[in-house]
Design a protein around this motif. Sequence first.
Motif, PDB file in Angstrom:
ATOM      1  N   LEU A 172       2.358   1.875  -3.427  1.00  0.00           N
ATOM      2  CA  LEU A 172       1.393   2.289  -4.449  1.00  0.00           C
ATOM      3  C   LEU A 172       1.046   3.768  -4.341  1.00  0.00           C
ATOM      4  O   LEU A 172       0.494   4.349  -5.271  1.00  0.00           O
ATOM      5  N   ASP A 173       1.347   4.370  -3.204  1.00  0.00           N
ATOM      6  CA  ASP A 173       1.052   5.789  -3.044  1.00  0.00           C
ATOM      7  C   ASP A 173       2.082   6.654  -3.764  1.00  0.00           C
ATOM      8  O   ASP A 173       1.960   7.871  -3.800  1.00  0.00           O
ATOM      9  N   GLU A 184      -7.370  -5.135  -3.998  1.00  0.00           N
ATOM     10  CA  GLU A 184      -8.219  -4.116  -3.358  1.00  0.00           C
ATOM     11  C   GLU A 184      -8.103  -2.773  -4.087  1.00  0.00           C
ATOM     12  O   GLU A 184      -9.049  -1.992  -4.102  1.00  0.00           O
ATOM     13  N   ARG A 185      -6.937  -2.489  -4.672  1.00  0.00           N
ATOM     14  CA  ARG A 185      -6.754  -1.235  -5.395  1.00  0.00           C
ATOM     15  C   ARG A 185      -7.190  -1.348  -6.858  1.00  0.00           C
ATOM     16  O   ARG A 185      -6.966  -0.440  -7.653  1.00  0.00           O
ATOM     17  N   GLY A 186      -7.705  -2.503  -7.242  1.00  0.00           N
ATOM     18  CA  GLY A 186      -8.163  -2.678  -8.615  1.00  0.00           C
ATOM     19  C   GLY A 186      -7.039  -2.903  -9.619  1.00  0.00           C
ATOM     20  O   GLY A 186      -7.222  -2.714 -10.826  1.00  0.00           O
ATOM     21  N   LEU A 187      -5.880  -3.324  -9.142  1.00  0.00           N
ATOM     22  CA  LEU A 187      -4.757  -3.599 -10.054  1.00  0.00           C
ATOM     23  C   LEU A 187      -4.714  -5.086 -10.386  1.00  0.00           C
ATOM     24  O   LEU A 187      -5.083  -5.927  -9.564  1.00  0.00           O
ATOM     25  N   ARG A 241       4.554   4.076  -9.813  1.00  0.00           N
ATOM     26  CA  ARG A 241       4.419   2.811  -9.090  1.00  0.00           C
ATOM     27  C   ARG A 241       5.234   1.720  -9.775  1.00  0.00           C
ATOM     28  O   ARG A 241       5.535   1.803 -10.969  1.00  0.00           O
ATOM     29  N   THR A 300      -3.519  -6.474  -1.412  1.00  0.00           N
ATOM     30  CA  THR A 300      -3.603  -5.021  -1.557  1.00  0.00           C
ATOM     31  C   THR A 300      -3.819  -4.650  -3.023  1.00  0.00           C
ATOM     32  O   THR A 300      -4.628  -3.766  -3.337  1.00  0.00           O
ATOM     33  N   LEU A 301      -3.127  -5.330  -3.936  1.00  0.00           N
ATOM     34  CA  LEU A 301      -3.264  -5.017  -5.361  1.00  0.00           C
ATOM     35  C   LEU A 301      -4.709  -5.210  -5.814  1.00  0.00           C
ATOM     36  O   LEU A 301      -5.261  -4.365  -6.519  1.00  0.00           O
ATOM     37  N   ALA A 328       0.842  -1.201   0.000  1.00  0.00           N
ATOM     38  CA  ALA A 328       0.000   0.000   0.000  1.00  0.00           C
ATOM     39  C   ALA A 328       0.878   1.253   0.000  1.00  0.00           C
ATOM     40  O   ALA A 328       0.622   2.217  -0.731  1.00  0.00           O
TER      41      ALA A 328
END
Lengths: 341, 341
Positions: free
Chosen positions: A235-236, A261-264, A240, A258-259, A232
């Motif tokens: 990714l900020d 969840e971030r739509g990646l 990236r 996490t990926l 996370a």
Amino acid sequence: MGVSLKDVALRAGVSVKTVSNVVNDYPHVTPGTRRRVQQAIDELGYRPNLTARHLRKGRTGIITLAVPELGNPYFAEVAGAVIDAAARHELTVLLDHTAGLREKEVLVSQGFRSHVIDGLILSPIRLEGEDLLARPEGPPMVLLGEREYDAPYDHIMIDNVGAARTAVRHLLDIGRRRIAFLGARRESARQPAHLRLRGWREAITAAGLVPDESMVAATEGYDRADGAAAMAALLDREDRPDAVFAYNDLIALGAMRTLVERGLRVPEDIAVVGFDDIEEGRYGMVSLTTVAPDKAALAQIAVDCLVERIAVAGGGEPPQPRRILPGYRLIVRESTAVRRS
Amino acid sequence: MGVSLKDVALRAGVSVKTVSNVVNDYPHVTPGTRRRVQQAIDELGYRPNLTARHLRKGRTGIITLAVPELGNPYFAEVAGAVIDAAARHELTVLLDHTAGLREKEVLVSQGFRSHVIDGLILSPIRLEGEDLLARPEGPPMVLLGEREYDAPYDHIMIDNVGAARTAVRHLLDIGRRRIAFLGARRESARQPAHLRLRGWREAITAAGLVPDESMVAATEGYDRADGAAAMAALLDREDRPDAVFAYNDLIALGAMRTLVERGLRVPEDIAVVGFDDIEEGRYGMVSLTTVAPDKAALAQIAVDCLVERIAVAGGGEPPQPRRILPGYRLIVRESTAVRRS
């Protein structure tokens, strides 16, 4: 009482050696023979008296395996392999966990419960070289795991730098250029995370690129939650990463959570490689590419070294301390399965 | 040599009790105090002599925990909890794995290595009631786990039927009607898979529906690969299920892998509920709804019961055998997170 291996062999119509093989769970016994021997054992009520056999030699038939944590499937899988390898030597394994605390690792290495064990396999994380040098006389000990020491003990470990280079080279081969490293820790140069980070640097440099140290994410621990948090944070950033090499599979799996969840997408947006080849990585929604240490060999060699040292502990010339590096291989799965760009 | 708890307490400026708390890793010690005590321990070179303390009582301070397999994270997590609970009683845990084989479970229950242990916590799968009744005098034993027995031993277990009902009712509540059960085995009515299957039947019947026995898929074992294979077999049917309740999380995770390979969405096409709440289920690409047994309570109660029986083993009136069922709860995650239809 009084039923011997020979009685069982006579009843089953096999050799004493074959009965022994069955009792000790050795391979190379056909299922039919195994069944016949087991039936004879049941009918006669035979119980192998390993205890007495060990005690006659002044031993208990018990070795300790101390690992940092059982919650990490890697250590659970290695422990299972050590138990299997020990059983082939008629040894029971007393499993201890140190929670990766230096005090507990010192306690274990210095022979906690040494009156009931014949030897010790220790997988240390925090133990310092000076702790090992200060170790009093005690039962034979073999080191297993990734931290390096200059100490007179057999040590079975993976080639961390080489294995990490292999993993990162694979990411370069599929066209990735912004490769993050997840799971660094502020720790000494002989710690495994540091060694794998060195492999990351070497692979990138060998490809004619410059390692971007801002792509190195430290973690507090080695668990899924650590990987999720470190991913996370990465990714900020503005630029990236397009790939991640994680210190271990748990960190990689947390990062993949996490990926998603971030739509990646994995591997299209970010490819991921782990380390350990725990079974979980094979069954995720996106299966995980990983460096697979030869755990069976690690365990077998560690137990064999220990058994050899136990045998000479009563007298005889102990072998020189050995450093043995069993093999590993890269297993490519969906998390890096993209066409070369 | 010769450094006592009292010396450490004087140096650290705390009570002997506080030093003992730190040495034994009890909670309720502030980090500052812990650091001060640890410093005093390091400076004085104090080493707790638990061994001597136990031996004075004619004990070794070691208990055995025997589980069917360490490769299943549920047992690894329970083992970790037992080790923590035992440490609070100054007990070390000798971990044994039986591979779920009846012979090995009999061997363990009958006191294999009994000369070095004070007591035994056994989690049996294949052991029969008659094996328990035939058990000779030996160290105190407590049973932990889901198979039912009529035998005079403390037994700590989950309410399998009730927990399964809760899981299946949740699937009915989100509108699912064709709910499969994954992980049945041809086995006796007292086995956990059978008990959870009974809960599946009861929940469906209570909703006014008729259980469709063709939706019950047997598995060879309890691993991810078993779940993946059983799910594949179910999907080859004409009327595929719209939900799955799996015997455990590993089977559920294997099933989810098959679903993604077949291009089906979780939970939209097929909702999935597991059992065990292993950490892996929280971090999948689709996190897993599951029945979470209170593992810490299971472990704590098992150790407390065993410690009580060890205490009276030297003389005194043992308590009546108890059956204790710690709690559980349903944890709803993404694998069932759909609107009610």
